[in-house]
Design a protein around this motif. Structure first.
Motif, mmCIF file in Angstrom:
data_model
loop_
_atom_site.group_PDB
_atom_site.id
_atom_site.type_symbol
_atom_site.label_atom_id
_atom_site.label_comp_id
_atom_site.label_asym_id
_atom_site.label_seq_id
_atom_site.Cartn_x
_atom_site.Cartn_y
_atom_site.Cartn_z
ATOM 1 N N ASP A 52 1.027 -1.199 0.012
ATOM 2 C CA ASP A 52 -0.097 0.010 -0.100
ATOM 3 C C ASP A 52 0.861 1.252 -0.005
ATOM 4 O O ASP A 52 0.559 2.360 0.594
ATOM 5 C CB ASP A 52 -0.936 -0.123 1.426
ATOM 6 N N LEU A 53 1.732 1.189 -0.890
ATOM 7 C CA LEU A 53 2.688 2.555 -1.243
ATOM 8 C C LEU A 53 2.796 2.883 -2.322
ATOM 9 O O LEU A 53 2.642 2.310 -3.546
ATOM 10 C CB LEU A 53 4.481 1.928 -0.837
ATOM 11 N N GLN A 54 2.537 4.232 -2.489
ATOM 12 C CA GLN A 54 2.614 5.068 -3.616
ATOM 13 C C GLN A 54 4.010 5.245 -3.982
ATOM 14 O O GLN A 54 5.018 5.153 -3.022
ATOM 15 C CB GLN A 54 2.035 6.419 -3.421
ATOM 16 N N ARG A 55 4.422 5.292 -5.477
ATOM 17 C CA ARG A 55 5.887 5.380 -5.784
ATOM 18 C C ARG A 55 6.563 6.634 -5.015
ATOM 19 O O ARG A 55 7.741 6.258 -4.717
ATOM 20 C CB ARG A 55 5.915 5.425 -7.269
ATOM 21 N N PRO A 56 6.197 7.576 -5.009
ATOM 22 C CA PRO A 56 6.812 8.890 -4.189
ATOM 23 C C PRO A 56 7.034 8.546 -2.848
ATOM 24 O O PRO A 56 7.881 8.683 -2.269
ATOM 25 C CB PRO A 56 5.938 10.046 -4.397
ATOM 26 N N GLU A 57 5.965 7.902 -2.128
ATOM 27 C CA GLU A 57 6.197 7.383 -0.810
ATOM 28 C C GLU A 57 7.463 6.347 -0.733
ATOM 29 O O GLU A 57 8.239 6.833 0.299
ATOM 30 C CB GLU A 57 5.159 6.831 -0.285
ATOM 31 N N PHE A 58 7.569 5.348 -1.382
ATOM 32 C CA PHE A 58 8.604 4.464 -1.476
ATOM 33 C C PHE A 58 9.969 5.308 -1.633
ATOM 34 O O PHE A 58 10.845 4.930 -1.124
ATOM 35 C CB PHE A 58 8.353 3.526 -2.534
ATOM 36 N N ASP A 59 9.839 6.134 -2.783
ATOM 37 C CA ASP A 59 11.066 6.781 -3.211
ATOM 38 C C ASP A 59 11.543 7.517 -2.017
ATOM 39 O O ASP A 59 12.708 7.499 -1.626
ATOM 40 C CB ASP A 59 11.057 7.664 -4.396
ATOM 41 N N THR A 60 10.756 8.251 -1.221
ATOM 42 C CA THR A 60 11.145 8.934 0.010
ATOM 43 C C THR A 60 11.700 8.211 1.024
ATOM 44 O O THR A 60 12.586 8.499 1.564
ATOM 45 C CB THR A 60 10.049 9.689 0.206
ATOM 46 N N LEU A 61 10.900 7.108 1.361
ATOM 47 C CA LEU A 61 11.485 6.164 2.308
ATOM 48 C C LEU A 61 12.813 5.510 2.094
ATOM 49 O O LEU A 61 13.659 5.222 2.741
ATOM 50 C CB LEU A 61 10.477 5.039 2.433
ATOM 51 N N HIS A 62 13.005 5.384 0.703
ATOM 52 C CA HIS A 62 13.990 4.708 0.208
ATOM 53 C C HIS A 62 15.388 5.627 0.443
ATOM 54 O O HIS A 62 16.343 5.395 0.781
ATOM 55 C CB HIS A 62 14.056 4.301 -1.319
#
Length: 167
Positions: A52-62
């Motif tokens: 349940d992650l959006q791409r921008p959320e994942f990129d920021t967490l990464h």
């Protein structure tokens, strides 16, 4: 090991009569690289849906995980090549989900650090694990020496791409 044909072999065979000067190894390599990148992108996108992650959320967490779980917003903006207001909006959304928290800087009272929470780390790692498992599965078709050789060869190709000739 016997030679098995993949989809790209048929693609190259169809194009050779149309373009007789086509180098089958160049076409095969480029087509396979493109298809592999598309396959890994599909796996990554599915892993984001699963967590349940959006791409921008994942990129920021990464980006945050790449800084050992703690960074200032300007560092994240640099890492993500974004304007600071865009990063602030991402951070706000991640705070609301419990994936990151804002904490006062230990070194500068005026500064706020962004810190990855356990929940954020778990979501990031879960999505990463799915992609990582697929990468290891695919490259498991090669020996360790073959993987090293492939990596070395791709490095040479990427160096040529990163340093284009000027006309």
């Amino acid at each position: 090991m016997e030679h098995q044909e993949d989809w790209t072999d048929g693609h190259v065979a169809r194009w050779l009569p149309v373009l007789p000067d086509l180098d089958p190894d160049v076409e095969g390599t480029v087509t396979r690289a493109k298809l592999l990148a598309q396959h890994l992108r599909r796996v990554r996108e599915k892993s984001l849906v699963d967590f349940d992650l959006q791409r921008p959320e994942f990129d920021t967490l990464h980006a945050l995980a790449g800084r050992h779980g703690r960074a200032v917003p300007s560092q994240l903006a640099d890492d993500l090549n974004l304007a600071p207001p865009s990063v602030t909006a991402r951070i706000d959304a991640l705070v609301a989900r419990g994936f990151v928290r804002r904490t006062p800087s230990a070194t500068d009272r005026r500064r706020v650090d962004i810190e990855l929470t356990e929940q954020g780390r778990a979501a990031w790692l879960g999505a990463m694990d799915i992609l990582g498992d697929e990468e290891y599965r695919l490259l498991g078709a090669l020996t360790a020496d073959e993987r090293r050789t492939l990596s070395d060869l791709l490095r040479r190709v990427m160096l040529a791409a990163e340093h284009p000739q000027t006309l």
